[in-house]
Design a protein around this motif. Structure first.
Motif, PDB file in Angstrom:
ATOM      1  N   ILE A 276      -6.773   7.989  -9.635  1.00 36.01           N
ATOM      2  CA  ILE A 276      -6.550   8.239  -8.219  1.00 36.01           C
ATOM      3  C   ILE A 276      -6.821   6.985  -7.407  1.00 36.01           C
ATOM      4  CG2 ILE A 276      -8.904   9.073  -7.851  1.00 36.01           C
ATOM      5  CD1 ILE A 276      -5.724  10.461  -6.197  1.00 36.01           C
ATOM      6  N   VAL A 277      -7.784   6.175  -7.847  1.00 38.77           N
ATOM      7  CA  VAL A 277      -8.055   4.902  -7.181  1.00 38.77           C
ATOM      8  C   VAL A 277      -6.892   3.940  -7.413  1.00 38.77           C
ATOM      9  CG1 VAL A 277      -9.645   2.951  -7.050  1.00 38.77           C
ATOM     10  CG2 VAL A 277     -10.539   5.260  -7.386  1.00 38.77           C
ATOM     11  N   LEU A 278      -6.358   3.927  -8.624  1.00 36.62           N
ATOM     12  CA  LEU A 278      -5.198   3.076  -8.903  1.00 36.62           C
ATOM     13  C   LEU A 278      -3.999   3.497  -8.073  1.00 36.62           C
ATOM     14  CD1 LEU A 278      -5.446   2.778 -12.800  1.00 36.62           C
ATOM     15  CD2 LEU A 278      -6.222   1.144 -11.069  1.00 36.62           C
ATOM     16  N   LEU A 279      -3.850   4.801  -7.833  1.00 37.05           N
ATOM     17  CA  LEU A 279      -2.740   5.273  -7.005  1.00 37.05           C
ATOM     18  C   LEU A 279      -2.889   4.785  -5.574  1.00 37.05           C
ATOM     19  CD1 LEU A 279      -0.201   6.991  -6.688  1.00 37.05           C
ATOM     20  CD2 LEU A 279      -1.674   8.982  -6.320  1.00 37.05           C
ATOM     21  N   TYR A 280      -4.098   4.853  -5.031  1.00 39.74           N
ATOM     22  CA  TYR A 280      -4.326   4.327  -3.689  1.00 39.74           C
ATOM     23  C   TYR A 280      -4.100   2.815  -3.647  1.00 39.74           C
ATOM     24  CZ  TYR A 280      -5.987   8.251  -0.862  1.00 39.74           C
ATOM     25  OH  TYR A 280      -6.058   9.382  -0.097  1.00 39.74           O
ATOM     26  N   ARG A 281      -4.534   2.120  -4.697  1.00 37.89           N
ATOM     27  CA  ARG A 281      -4.321   0.674  -4.745  1.00 37.89           C
ATOM     28  C   ARG A 281      -2.836   0.336  -4.762  1.00 37.89           C
ATOM     29  NH1 ARG A 281      -4.756  -2.037 -10.394  1.00 37.89           N
ATOM     30  NH2 ARG A 281      -2.831  -0.803 -10.416  1.00 37.89           N
ATOM     31  N   ASP A 282      -2.064   1.047  -5.602  1.00 39.00           N
ATOM     32  CA  ASP A 282      -0.625   0.792  -5.665  1.00 39.00           C
ATOM     33  C   ASP A 282       0.055   1.143  -4.340  1.00 39.00           C
ATOM     34  OD1 ASP A 282      -1.105   0.101  -8.274  1.00 39.00           O
ATOM     35  OD2 ASP A 282      -0.500   2.044  -9.095  1.00 39.00           O
ATOM     36  N   SER A 283      -0.395   2.228  -3.697  1.00 44.60           N
ATOM     37  CA  SER A 283       0.159   2.573  -2.394  1.00 44.60           C
ATOM     38  C   SER A 283      -0.166   1.498  -1.362  1.00 44.60           C
ATOM     39  CB  SER A 283      -0.393   3.930  -1.955  1.00 44.60           C
ATOM     40  OG  SER A 283       0.113   4.294  -0.685  1.00 44.60           O
ATOM     41  N   LEU A 284      -1.354   0.901  -1.488  1.00 40.72           N
ATOM     42  CA  LEU A 284      -1.706  -0.203  -0.581  1.00 40.72           C
ATOM     43  C   LEU A 284      -0.768  -1.391  -0.761  1.00 40.72           C
ATOM     44  CD1 LEU A 284      -3.751  -1.437   1.450  1.00 40.72           C
ATOM     45  CD2 LEU A 284      -5.098  -2.173  -0.524  1.00 40.72           C
ATOM     46  N   VAL A 285      -0.405  -1.681  -2.000  1.00 39.45           N
ATOM     47  CA  VAL A 285       0.538  -2.779  -2.262  1.00 39.45           C
ATOM     48  C   VAL A 285       1.900  -2.462  -1.646  1.00 39.45           C
ATOM     49  CG1 VAL A 285       1.746  -4.048  -4.074  1.00 39.45           C
ATOM     50  CG2 VAL A 285      -0.677  -3.484  -4.352  1.00 39.45           C
ATOM     51  N   LEU A 286       2.327  -1.209  -1.738  1.00 42.77           N
ATOM     52  CA  LEU A 286       3.612  -0.832  -1.140  1.00 42.77           C
ATOM     53  C   LEU A 286       3.561  -0.935   0.382  1.00 42.77           C
ATOM     54  CD1 LEU A 286       4.574   2.277  -3.324  1.00 42.77           C
ATOM     55  CD2 LEU A 286       5.425  -0.070  -3.511  1.00 42.77           C
ATOM     56  N   VAL A 287       2.418  -0.622   0.979  1.00 46.44           N
ATOM     57  CA  VAL A 287       2.284  -0.789   2.432  1.00 46.44           C
ATOM     58  C   VAL A 287       2.363  -2.263   2.810  1.00 46.44           C
ATOM     59  CG1 VAL A 287       0.731  -0.469   4.384  1.00 46.44           C
ATOM     60  CG2 VAL A 287       0.990   1.337   2.707  1.00 46.44           C
ATOM     61  N   LEU A 288       1.772  -3.131   1.998  1.00 44.95           N
ATOM     62  CA  LEU A 288       1.891  -4.571   2.255  1.00 44.95           C
ATOM     63  C   LEU A 288       3.347  -5.019   2.186  1.00 44.95           C
ATOM     64  CD1 LEU A 288      -1.172  -5.994   0.269  1.00 44.95           C
ATOM     65  CD2 LEU A 288      -0.873  -5.923   2.748  1.00 44.95           C
ATOM     66  N   ALA A 289       4.101  -4.462   1.232  1.00 47.58           N
ATOM     67  CA  ALA A 289       5.526  -4.790   1.153  1.00 47.58           C
ATOM     68  C   ALA A 289       6.269  -4.297   2.390  1.00 47.58           C
ATOM     69  CB  ALA A 289       6.128  -4.185  -0.114  1.00 47.58           C
ATOM     70  N   ALA A 290       5.904  -3.096   2.881  1.00 47.56           N
ATOM     71  CA  ALA A 290       6.533  -2.578   4.097  1.00 47.56           C
ATOM     72  C   ALA A 290       6.180  -3.438   5.311  1.00 47.56           C
ATOM     73  CB  ALA A 290       6.098  -1.134   4.331  1.00 47.56           C
ATOM     74  N   LEU A 291       4.937  -3.908   5.370  1.00 48.91           N
ATOM     75  CA  LEU A 291       4.537  -4.789   6.474  1.00 48.91           C
ATOM     76  C   LEU A 291       5.296  -6.111   6.422  1.00 48.91           C
ATOM     77  CD1 LEU A 291       2.709  -5.424   8.873  1.00 48.91           C
ATOM     78  CD2 LEU A 291       0.944  -6.164   7.236  1.00 48.91           C
ATOM     79  N   GLY A 292       5.433  -6.675   5.217  1.00 52.46           N
ATOM     80  CA  GLY A 292       6.206  -7.908   5.092  1.00 52.46           C
ATOM     81  C   GLY A 292       7.666  -7.717   5.482  1.00 52.46           C
ATOM     82  N   THR A 293       8.240  -6.576   5.104  1.00 49.98           N
ATOM     83  CA  THR A 293       9.621  -6.283   5.490  1.00 49.98           C
ATOM     84  C   THR A 293       9.749  -6.147   6.999  1.00 49.98           C
ATOM     85  OG1 THR A 293       9.941  -5.111   3.394  1.00 49.98           O
ATOM     86  CG2 THR A 293      11.527  -4.689   5.144  1.00 49.98           C
ATOM     87  N   ALA A 294       8.756  -5.514   7.644  1.00 46.69           N
ATOM     88  CA  ALA A 294       8.807  -5.352   9.099  1.00 46.69           C
ATOM     89  C   ALA A 294       8.729  -6.700   9.815  1.00 46.69           C
ATOM     90  CB  ALA A 294       7.656  -4.448   9.557  1.00 46.69           C
ATOM     91  N   VAL A 295       7.857  -7.572   9.345  1.00 47.82           N
ATOM     92  CA  VAL A 295       7.738  -8.904   9.968  1.00 47.82           C
ATOM     93  C   VAL A 295       9.015  -9.704   9.763  1.00 47.82           C
ATOM     94  CG1 VAL A 295       6.466 -11.079   9.905  1.00 47.82           C
ATOM     95  CG2 VAL A 295       5.232  -8.899   9.759  1.00 47.82           C
ATOM     96  N   LEU A 296       9.582  -9.668   8.562  1.00 53.58           N
ATOM     97  CA  LEU A 296      10.810 -10.404   8.278  1.00 53.58           C
ATOM     98  C   LEU A 296      11.971  -9.868   9.102  1.00 53.58           C
ATOM     99  CD1 LEU A 296      12.198 -12.568   6.526  1.00 53.58           C
ATOM    100  CD2 LEU A 296      12.594 -10.795   4.808  1.00 53.58           C
ATOM    101  N   ALA A 297      12.046  -8.535   9.213  1.00 51.24           N
ATOM    102  CA  ALA A 297      13.132  -7.936   9.995  1.00 51.24           C
ATOM    103  C   ALA A 297      12.993  -8.279  11.477  1.00 51.24           C
ATOM    104  CB  ALA A 297      13.144  -6.426   9.802  1.00 51.24           C
ATOM    105  N   MET A 298      11.768  -8.291  11.995  1.00 55.05           N
ATOM    106  CA  MET A 298      11.558  -8.656  13.397  1.00 55.05           C
ATOM    107  C   MET A 298      11.944 -10.105  13.646  1.00 55.05           C
ATOM    108  SD  MET A 298       8.035  -8.482  15.627  1.00 55.05           S
ATOM    109  CE  MET A 298       8.017  -6.697  15.568  1.00 55.05           C
ATOM    110  N   ARG A 299      11.616 -10.969  12.701  1.00 54.40           N
ATOM    111  CA  ARG A 299      11.968 -12.382  12.838  1.00 54.40           C
ATOM    112  C   ARG A 299      13.480 -12.584  12.832  1.00 54.40           C
ATOM    113  NH1 ARG A 299      10.323 -17.298  14.672  1.00 54.40           N
ATOM    114  NH2 ARG A 299      11.273 -18.971  13.424  1.00 54.40           N
TER     115      ARG A 299
END
Length: 430
Positions: free
Chosen positions: A307-330
């Motif tokens: 369950i901790v690994l699942l939260y960790r992997d979800s955190l990585v996916l959120v980082l990818a979503a944040l990077g996509t949002a910054v790139l799209a805004m730029r």
């Protein structure tokens, strides 16, 4: 002191001595002892409760044990789990010195004794963490002796057993706990243990709110012989499973909400700052949830709970979503988009994705082919580019191209996120 007072004092002192000694005279008629009392005194006369009751010491005394489970408590500690088991313990054996003929004693076939009056086997509890004598529990038990010498005693007792501490499947974890009962006797006075009936009963077990007793088993084993000889021991195995419904509500359900927040972020307009704010908030909540899991679960050695690994992997996916949002805004800023048009290969890759049957749902109704004309031959290619440029306008062509690419990126990341998260959810939770 007057002689009369002295005589009264001596008489009072003598009365106290007789009362203390239990020899005070009474005026009532003398009571005849009951036949059971006479038989008990006869059997216990010259009876040595420290000596194993076998006339032939070459024969081992077999003691059968039965546990009636009443309740159990699980202790979750940083170095492992343990279980406290509360039971009624019954154990039986043959006593060669407690036999009589019922015909000679008014038909009496059984007598009641306290366990401290007769010989009882000294049992010890073996576990990886301790070596505990059970004499305190069995010293005040109630025993029934039949005229053939068969003794059955019962006493309330509590056992402490160690469990495996693997929390990899938390909160859907199961643990195996075991305890070993061995008779503390030397090889000359050997006592072998066996099980009575199935060895354990759960009919009177009070359910535990946090754990479920999945399986119990009692077996005779020689692997745990106390002195390395042929003494037999009784091995009890308990399998417990955690009730996970509460943890699913307070830990797994918030993760699904956070996953929905991440998926929604891909549909927010790239020039809206709320998209980056939502991703940052999602990131902070993930970190707080991981801290809470560390507090609730604790350390698990080298194996990290899934369950901790699942939260960790979800955190990585959120980082990818944040990077996509910054790139799209730029890329969506007019000044940046007008400065340099996208590379031709990037537009060709986007068109290839949209033309694919699986990729057509990504951008239903968008002007992909108009902002990125397909290659044609000769004058047709030039005429098509000029025609599309006149429809869109020269100044808006790079801006629309970047907007088209951002839309493709957002939709593609949305579907990739859904697929990856579902795979992780199935792999970690199952």
């Amino acid at each position: 002191m007057r002689p009369r007072d002295l005589a009264s004092l001596l008489a009072l002192f003598a009365t106290g001595l007789r009362a203390a000694a239990g020899t005070e005279q009474c005026d009532g008629p003398a009571r005849q002892p009951q036949p059971t009392t006479v038989l008990r005194k006869s059997l216990l006369c010259n009876y040595d409760r420290l000596e194993r009751p076998a006339k032939d010491l070459a024969n081992a005394t077999t003691v059968a044990v039965l546990l009636w489970l009443k309740s159990f408590d699980v202790n979750e500690m940083s170095h492992g789990h343990s279980i406290d088991i509360h039971t009624w313990t019954a154990w039986s054996w043959m006593d060669d010195y407690l036999t009589w003929d019922p015909k000679q004693h008014n038909g009496i076939e059984f007598l009641h004794f306290r366990s401290y009056e007769i010989w009882i086997p000294e049992l010890v509890l073996q576990s990886p963490a301790e070596f505990q004598s059970l004499a305190n529990f069995f010293s005040d038990g109630k025993c029934v002796v039949r005229h053939v010498g068969h003794v059955v005693c019962i006493a309330s007792s509590a056992y402490h057993a160690q469990c495996d501490g693997d929390l990899a499947s938390w909160p859907f974890d199961s643990h195996r706990c075991e305890l070993v009962l061995t008779a503390l006797e030397d090889k000359e006075n050997s006592v072998n243990l066996t099980v009575m009936d199935t060895g354990i009963s759960t009919l009177d077990l009070v359910p535990n709110r946090d754990w479920e007793l999945v399986a119990v088993n009692a077996s005779v084993s020689t692997e745990h012989a106390l002195f390395g000889g042929q003494e037999l021991s009784v091995l009890y195995e308990f399998t417990i499973r955690r009730h996970s419904s509460l943890y699913m509500a307070v830990i797994l359900a918030p993760l699904l909400v956070l996953a929905v927040m991440t998926a929604v972020s891909f549909w927010i307009s790239p020039d809206n700052t709320a998209r980056v704010t939502l991703c940052c908030l999602n990131l902070v909540i993930h970190c707080l949830c991981l801290q809470n899991l560390m507090y609730v679960i604790g350390s698990n050695g080298e194996t990290c709970p899934r369950i901790v690994l699942l939260y960790r992997d979800s955190l990585v996916l959120v980082l990818a979503a944040l990077g996509t949002a910054v790139l799209a805004m730029r890329a969506s800023r007019p000044r940046a988009a007008a400065a340099a048009p996208p590379p031709p290969w990037l537009g060709a890759a986007a068109l290839l994705l949209v033309d694919n049957p699986l990729g057509r749902p990504l951008l239903a109704g968008r002007l992909g082919p108009q902002v990125f004309p397909r290659k044609q031959s000769g004058d047709e290619e030039a005429a098509d580019i000029i025609e599309n440029s006149e429809d869109i306008g020269p100044s808006k062509l790079p801006l629309d191209q970047w907007a088209f690419l951002v839309d493709v990126l957002d939709r593609a990341m949305f579907y990739v996120y859904l697929i990856v998260f579902h795979i992780l959810l199935i792999a970690r939770v199952s």
